[in-house]
Motif scaffolding. Structure first.
Motif, mmCIF file in Angstrom:
data_model
loop_
_atom_site.group_PDB
_atom_site.id
_atom_site.type_symbol
_atom_site.label_atom_id
_atom_site.label_comp_id
_atom_site.label_asym_id
_atom_site.label_seq_id
_atom_site.Cartn_x
_atom_site.Cartn_y
_atom_site.Cartn_z
ATOM 1 N N TYR A 1 0.836 -1.207 0.000
ATOM 2 C CA TYR A 1 0.000 0.000 0.000
ATOM 3 C C TYR A 1 0.869 1.254 0.000
ATOM 4 N N LEU A 2 1.915 1.266 0.806
ATOM 5 C CA LEU A 2 2.801 2.433 0.850
ATOM 6 C C LEU A 2 3.469 2.671 -0.504
ATOM 7 N N GLN B 1 1.172 4.237 -2.803
ATOM 8 C CA GLN B 1 0.977 5.643 -2.463
ATOM 9 C C GLN B 1 2.167 6.512 -2.875
ATOM 10 N N TYR C 1 5.579 5.895 -1.966
ATOM 11 C CA TYR C 1 6.748 5.854 -1.071
ATOM 12 C C TYR C 1 7.733 4.790 -1.545
ATOM 13 N N ILE D 1 11.182 2.911 2.647
ATOM 14 C CA ILE D 1 10.270 2.429 3.685
ATOM 15 C C ILE D 1 11.070 1.610 4.692
ATOM 16 N N ALA E 1 8.806 6.602 4.862
ATOM 17 C CA ALA E 1 7.675 5.939 5.515
ATOM 18 C C ALA E 1 8.210 4.855 6.437
ATOM 19 N N ILE F 1 6.878 1.339 9.077
ATOM 20 C CA ILE F 1 5.855 0.474 9.648
ATOM 21 C C ILE F 1 6.421 -0.144 10.925
ATOM 22 N N PRO G 1 1.666 13.102 7.174
ATOM 23 C CA PRO G 1 2.661 12.266 6.517
ATOM 24 C C PRO G 1 3.649 13.042 5.629
ATOM 25 N N ALA H 1 5.543 9.077 6.634
ATOM 26 C CA ALA H 1 4.293 8.307 6.670
ATOM 27 C C ALA H 1 4.430 7.191 7.700
ATOM 28 N N ALA I 1 2.579 3.566 9.559
ATOM 29 C CA ALA I 1 1.575 2.498 9.540
ATOM 30 C C ALA I 1 2.024 1.415 10.506
ATOM 31 N N THR J 1 -2.753 4.756 9.947
ATOM 32 C CA THR J 1 -3.108 3.536 9.222
ATOM 33 C C THR J 1 -2.626 2.313 9.997
ATOM 34 N N THR K 1 -0.861 7.776 5.932
ATOM 35 C CA THR K 1 -0.246 7.194 4.728
ATOM 36 C C THR K 1 -0.812 7.837 3.465
#
Length: 344
Positions: free
Chosen positions: A169-170, A173, A175, A178, A234, A236, A258, A262, A264, A280, A323
């Protein structure tokens, strides 16, 4: 063919009474106990003492050993287990290990001394790895964290798939850099890190990750360490405590979410929807995990020789402002508005 305690006694070269003492709390030497446990593994015997106690109403208690009751995930699962146990006429003996294998071992010994009918356990990595060598003398259902394949009933989330879905998903979007923070004390953190690595490789991106203790402060330190290699676009995390620490670190550094970073992670805690711009997360089915674990334990008590079951549940991605699309890149295409959630 069902293996009996007599088969174990024959394999160990001892009497059935000695096997019973070794699997209970009777007085036997550690060497003899180890000899009996080796025979248990060799014969595939599954002790059914707890099932007999439940049927004879000698024990109406089950054990619930959790890694961190301060983690809202485990609080939610405990509530569901207790509700299901109450409906079944059982009491719950709850123990919190704080991710400490030594405390975990002490509580497992306590469960045996208390002669609980069965046990629901969220093990640390160290304990999970040792379960094959020293299985508890009672029915066990593992939750959240995997154990030795094929030995214990379990209720798990598709951790690798959920983590990979966040990366996908990132990337969609916009990114590219990550990074990830993953809990180091559980198999769950490892599986989510594996999903992250696999998704990054599939997109041709370089991974940047750290394993840390599942604590807010550890997440702050982990974020600082990752930023020394260049701040990611980003990030996670593998649980809500790490996500909270990461958010606190980002705000402490004056970063905008973000626009500058970002975010998540996992667990749809109330605060994730209240902070701006909303975080997110992967929402885990807490009620289903707890009730399914209780159902498996009751089935195991009724039928000790039944095949081992692994129930794999899916989460749901709750998509929020943390995000939102990355700033446009050269030659990037126009994206359609993303959904607000999707099921994994």
């Amino acid at each position: 063919m069902t293996t009996s305690i007599k088969d174990v006694a024959r394999a160990a070269g001892v009497s059935p009474a000695t096997v019973s003492r070794a699997l209970g709390k009777g007085p036997v030497s550690e060497a003899l106990r180890a000899q009996v446990l080796e025979a248990v593994r060799a014969t595939g015997y599954r002790p059914n003492l707890a099932a007999r106690r439940l049927r004879s109403q000698e024990s109406g208690t089950i054990g619930l050993v959790l890694a961190d009751i301060g983690n809202p995930f485990f609080t939610g699962v405990a509530r569901a287990v207790e509700a299901a146990a109450y409906e079944a006429g059982l009491r719950v003996l709850l123990c919190n290990t704080d991710e400490d294998p030594a405390r975990e071992a002490a509580y497992l010994a306590l469960m045996q001394e208390e002669r609980v009918a069965g046990l629901i356990l969220a093990p640390t990595r160290a304990t999970a790895e040792g379960l094959a060598e020293a299985p508890p003398a009672m029915p066990v259902v593992l939750i959240d964290r995997p154990g030795p394949p094929g030995l214990f009933d379990s209720v798990l989330l598709d951790n690798a798939g959920a983590s990979a879905a966040l990366v996908d998903y990132l990337v969609a979007q916009g990114y590219r850099r990550i990074a990830g923070l993953f809990g180091q004390t559980s198999g769950t953190g490892v599986e989510r890190a594996e999903g992250y690595r696999a998704a990054m490789a599939r997109h041709g991106l370089a991974p940047a990750l750290r394993f840390v203790l599942p604590q807010v402060e550890a997440a702050e330190a982990g974020f600082a360490a990752l930023c020394q290699q260049g701040r990611p676009e980003a990030m996670i995390t593998s649980n809500s405590l790490l996500l909270m620490g990461l958010l606190r670190a980002a705000r402490g550094a004056g970063l905008r979410i973000p626009a500058d970073l970002a975010l998540a992670g996992f667990d749809n805690e109330p605060w994730t929807g209240l902070v701006e711009p909303g975080i997110t997360v992967i929402e885990q089915p807490l009620e289903a995990i707890g009730r399914q674990a209780m159902a498996l334990l009751l089935e195991r008590l009724r039928t000790p020789s039944a095949p081992v079951r692994k129930v794999m549940l899916s989460g749901r991605a709750i998509l929020r402002g943390s995000t939102a699309s990355a700033p446009p890149r050269p030659q990037s295409s126009t994206k359609t508005p993303p959904p607000s959630s999707f099921t994994l």
